[in-house]
Enzyme design. Sequence first.
Site, PDB file in Angstrom:
ATOM      1  N   GLY A  45       0.923  -1.414   0.251  1.00 53.36           N
ATOM      2  CA  GLY A  45       0.147  -0.096  -0.293  1.00 53.36           C
ATOM      3  C   GLY A  45       1.211   1.024  -0.171  1.00 53.36           C
ATOM      4  N   GLN A  50       2.881  10.141   1.245  1.00 49.61           N
ATOM      5  CA  GLN A  50       4.487   9.288   1.868  1.00 49.61           C
ATOM      6  C   GLN A  50       4.911   9.607   0.357  1.00 49.61           C
ATOM      7  OE1 GLN A  50       2.827   5.317   2.527  1.00 49.61           O
ATOM      8  NE2 GLN A  50       4.235   5.167   2.753  1.00 49.61           N
ATOM      9  N   CYS A  94       5.561   0.077   7.167  1.00 50.59           N
ATOM     10  CA  CYS A  94       5.578   0.812   6.464  1.00 50.59           C
ATOM     11  C   CYS A  94       6.459   1.589   5.581  1.00 50.59           C
ATOM     12  CB  CYS A  94       5.114   2.249   7.332  1.00 50.59           C
ATOM     13  SG  CYS A  94       4.511   3.964   6.833  1.00 50.59           S
ATOM     14  N   LEU A  95       6.140   1.949   4.212  1.00 53.85           N
ATOM     15  CA  LEU A  95       7.432   2.306   3.161  1.00 53.85           C
ATOM     16  C   LEU A  95       8.049   3.449   3.540  1.00 53.85           C
ATOM     17  CD1 LEU A  95       5.752   1.496  -0.229  1.00 53.85           C
ATOM     18  CD2 LEU A  95       7.945  -0.080   1.397  1.00 53.85           C
ATOM     19  N   HIS A 136      -4.756   1.245   7.246  1.00 58.58           N
ATOM     20  CA  HIS A 136      -3.277   2.185   7.245  1.00 58.58           C
ATOM     21  C   HIS A 136      -3.134   2.892   6.532  1.00 58.58           C
ATOM     22  CE1 HIS A 136       1.766   0.757   8.064  1.00 58.58           C
ATOM     23  NE2 HIS A 136       1.475   2.187   6.313  1.00 58.58           N
ATOM     24  N   GLU A 137      -3.216   2.670   5.027  1.00 57.18           N
ATOM     25  CA  GLU A 137      -3.091   3.798   4.262  1.00 57.18           C
ATOM     26  C   GLU A 137      -4.358   5.004   4.146  1.00 57.18           C
ATOM     27  OE1 GLU A 137      -0.174   3.333   2.758  1.00 57.18           O
ATOM     28  OE2 GLU A 137      -0.375   1.540   2.834  1.00 57.18           O
ATOM     29  N   HIS A 140      -2.668   7.783   6.331  1.00 62.96           N
ATOM     30  CA  HIS A 140      -1.793   8.470   6.188  1.00 62.96           C
ATOM     31  C   HIS A 140      -2.442   9.824   5.634  1.00 62.96           C
ATOM     32  CE1 HIS A 140       2.102   6.440   6.019  1.00 62.96           C
ATOM     33  NE2 HIS A 140       1.476   5.740   5.839  1.00 62.96           N
TER      34      HIS A 140
HETATM   35 NI    NI Z   1       3.302   3.167   5.663  1.00 57.92          NI
END
Ligand code: NI
Length: 172
Positions: A45, A50, A94-95, A136-137, A140
């Site tokens: 995701g 981000q 998380c990226l 989670h997304e 963000h």
């Molecule tokens: Ni994340």
Amino acid sequence: MKLPILIHPDPRLKKVAAPVADISDELRTLADNMLETMYDAPGIGLAAPQIAVGKRLIVLDCVKKEGEEPRPLVMFNPEVVASSEECNVYEEGCLSIPEQYAEVERPAEVSVRWIDRDGNEQQEDFDGLWATCVQHEIDHLDGKLFIDYLKPLKRQLITRKMVKLKREMARA
Ligand code: NI
């Protein structure tokens, strides 16, 4: 085109993203680039903040099994409209917080409404990893990271590691 991913801590990851008014070709290209960036990372995701874009747009694909058809989802203005009382615990990453993982408890099932890449409204129920990932997304988009669910000490420890990592990356 692959896009650079912001690493925590960054004030742009803490901002509330703005709703998307109408789906332009530019936004569709952005979504495609986000999917490419996510698959390349690899991740399941990615949210627009981000990649330093303050818009309510997320992409995800939680199909992990080898040989299974990928299912890239593009969601503009996604919204959780219902969630189960039952919860699930997943080890999340998380990226924007590379190589750090922690268990987070979230509703096990959620109903999500969004606008798809053709501008049509969609609604679907998600469970398992999909439910965790979509929540989670969406977090963000509200400036919230999975480490915000952790105890302060653990969160500070991860943040310090990220500050160090960013310093090393800047030097390299
Ligand atoms: Ni994340």
